[in-house]
Design an enzyme around this catalytic site. Structure first.
Site, PDB file in Angstrom:
ATOM      1  N   ARG A  99      15.248  -1.786  30.384  1.00  0.00           N
ATOM      2  CA  ARG A  99      15.642  -1.246  31.695  1.00  0.00           C
ATOM      3  C   ARG A  99      15.383   0.256  31.662  1.00  0.00           C
ATOM      4  NH1 ARG A  99      20.454   1.251  30.435  1.00  0.00           N
ATOM      5  NH2 ARG A  99      21.769   0.211  28.894  1.00  0.00           N
TER       6      ARG A  99
ATOM      7  N   HIS B 282      22.597   1.566  32.711  1.00  0.00           N
ATOM      8  CA  HIS B 282      23.144   0.204  32.701  1.00  0.00           C
ATOM      9  C   HIS B 282      23.620  -0.181  34.098  1.00  0.00           C
ATOM     10  CE1 HIS B 282      25.226  -3.350  31.290  1.00  0.00           C
ATOM     11  NE2 HIS B 282      26.333  -2.912  31.854  1.00  0.00           N
TER      12      HIS B 282
ATOM     13  N   TYR C 183      22.228   7.736  24.534  1.00  0.00           N
ATOM     14  CA  TYR C 183      22.014   6.746  23.468  1.00  0.00           C
ATOM     15  C   TYR C 183      20.563   6.290  23.347  1.00  0.00           C
ATOM     16  CZ  TYR C 183      22.672   3.686  27.562  1.00  0.00           C
ATOM     17  OH  TYR C 183      22.585   3.101  28.806  1.00  0.00           O
TER      18      TYR C 183
END
Length: 360
Positions: free
Chosen positions: A259, A263, A273
């Site tokens: 993606r 999120h 991250y």
């Protein structure tokens, strides 16, 4: 035991038909799709990418509620949905609204779902699906039950469900695939491995080298596929469907995807991250770029056709959000009436109180 594990893991090599340059690397497994089918797949991916961009913008404007970006996962989502029949049953996760739309859910209802309106969860009669599941992995158990129901009724249909790599860490994941395997239910379980369960890398989710190999413990078919290759995703899903309706049981499909966005739009920051190098590596594998090169090589796609789809998507979205804004607002009394066929006595008084407030 180490040898046994290594021998099992070595069998789960990633299945691919188109490489990153849009070249066919697996002619033997090329799906039987017409030129019009190929163009339709591209049209849907372009349309869905624009829908994602506009949905993010609408969310930032405060005109949508919950939204999970889909850019990067179009091949995984739409390739699998294209392999379905209209009577098949979809049990989506929260990122899987595009599959519902292409199965027939009107855009305005997808927007109402994002806003938390109950009508966004009311599937049209021709759309056999549950509303997107927010609880991670829960749809796997539901899919096993739906598939068993189909088998008991003698239906030649399948139940298909989706989760992410993080979903495979949930007990519901194992219960769902094990139950479906035990009863040879016609289910297709898709794990969209986008490498991060919110912020946790897949390497910290499991010690298994692949997620597809988890099918072995349940005694069902499992395969890992290039989730950025829409032809490969279509081919393995179509095969899984054919085997399921022929009584050969369920399949676990791991799609290797990514993606590009956060999120969800609820405050996640992927730069905390993920590295720029990771993003750049996966951008080279973009499903739209790859498939566009393939179609252009066959003289089936042009910039003019793509721009036409982009304008169509923008126009549809503009009309749909207008219809969403005009739809009657959800009321507290609606929630009560939808929850209870007969109101408990302790809510009767509250119902009258809210009716009075809403009438003003």
């Amino acid at each position: 035991m180490k040898y046994v594990l290594e021998s099992v893991e070595s069998q789960f090599e990633m299945f691919q038909i188109l490489n990153e340059d849009g070249k066919i690397v697996n002619k033997d497994d090329m799906p039987d799709l017409s030129d019009e089918d190929l163009k339709e797949l591209m049209r849907r991916m372009v349309y869905t990418r624009i829908l994602d961009q506009r949905s993010i913008a609408l969310n930032r404007q405060g005109r949508l509620g919950f939204y999970a970006p889909t850019a990067g996962q179009e091949a995984s989502q739409l390739g699998s949905q294209f392999a379905l029949e209209q009577d098949d049953f979809i049990l989506p996760g929260y990122r899987d609204v595009p599959q519902l739309i292409w199965q027939g859910l009107p855009l305005y209802q997808a927007f109402l779902f994002s806003r938390g309106h109950y009508h966004g969860n009311q599937m049209p009669e021709n759309v056999r699906a549950l509303s997107p599941q927010i609880i991670i992995g829960a749809q796997y158990v539901q899919a096993a039950g739906v598939a068993l129901g189909m088998k008991k009724r003698g239906k030649k249909t399948v139940a298909i469900t989706y989760t992410g790599d993080g979903g495979t860490s949930q007990g519901d994941f194992y219960e769902g695939i094990n139950f479906a395997g035990a009863y040879q239910a016609p289910a297709i379980f898709i794990v969209q491995n986008n490498r991060f369960a919110i912020s946790v890398p897949v390497e910290k989710q499991t010690n298994a080298k692949t997620l597809a190999q988890k099918a072995v413990a349940a005694g069902i078919e499992g395969i890992q596929v290039d989730g950025m290759d829409i032809l490969a995703v279509y081919a393995v899903t179509k095969d899984a469907r054919n085997r399921a309706v022929n009584g050969e049981g369920p399949t676990l499909i791991e799609t290797m995807t990514y993606r590009y966005g956060p999120h969800t739009m609820a405050g996640d920051d992927p730069t905390r991250y993920r590295t720029d190098d990771q993003d750049s590596e996966w951008e080279k594998k973009d499903p739209l770029v790859r498939f566009r090169k393939f179609l252009e090589g066959k003289k089936l796609w042009s910039e003019e056709e793509e721009n036409k789809v982009i304008e169509e998507a923008k126009d549809d979205i503009k009309k749909a959000i207008k219809e969403t804004d005009a739809y009657p607002k959800q009321k507290v009394t609606d929630l009560m009436e939808n929850m209870f066929e007969e109101l408990p006595s302790n809510l009767q008084e509250q119902m009258e109180e809210y009716k009075e407030k809403e009438s003003k």
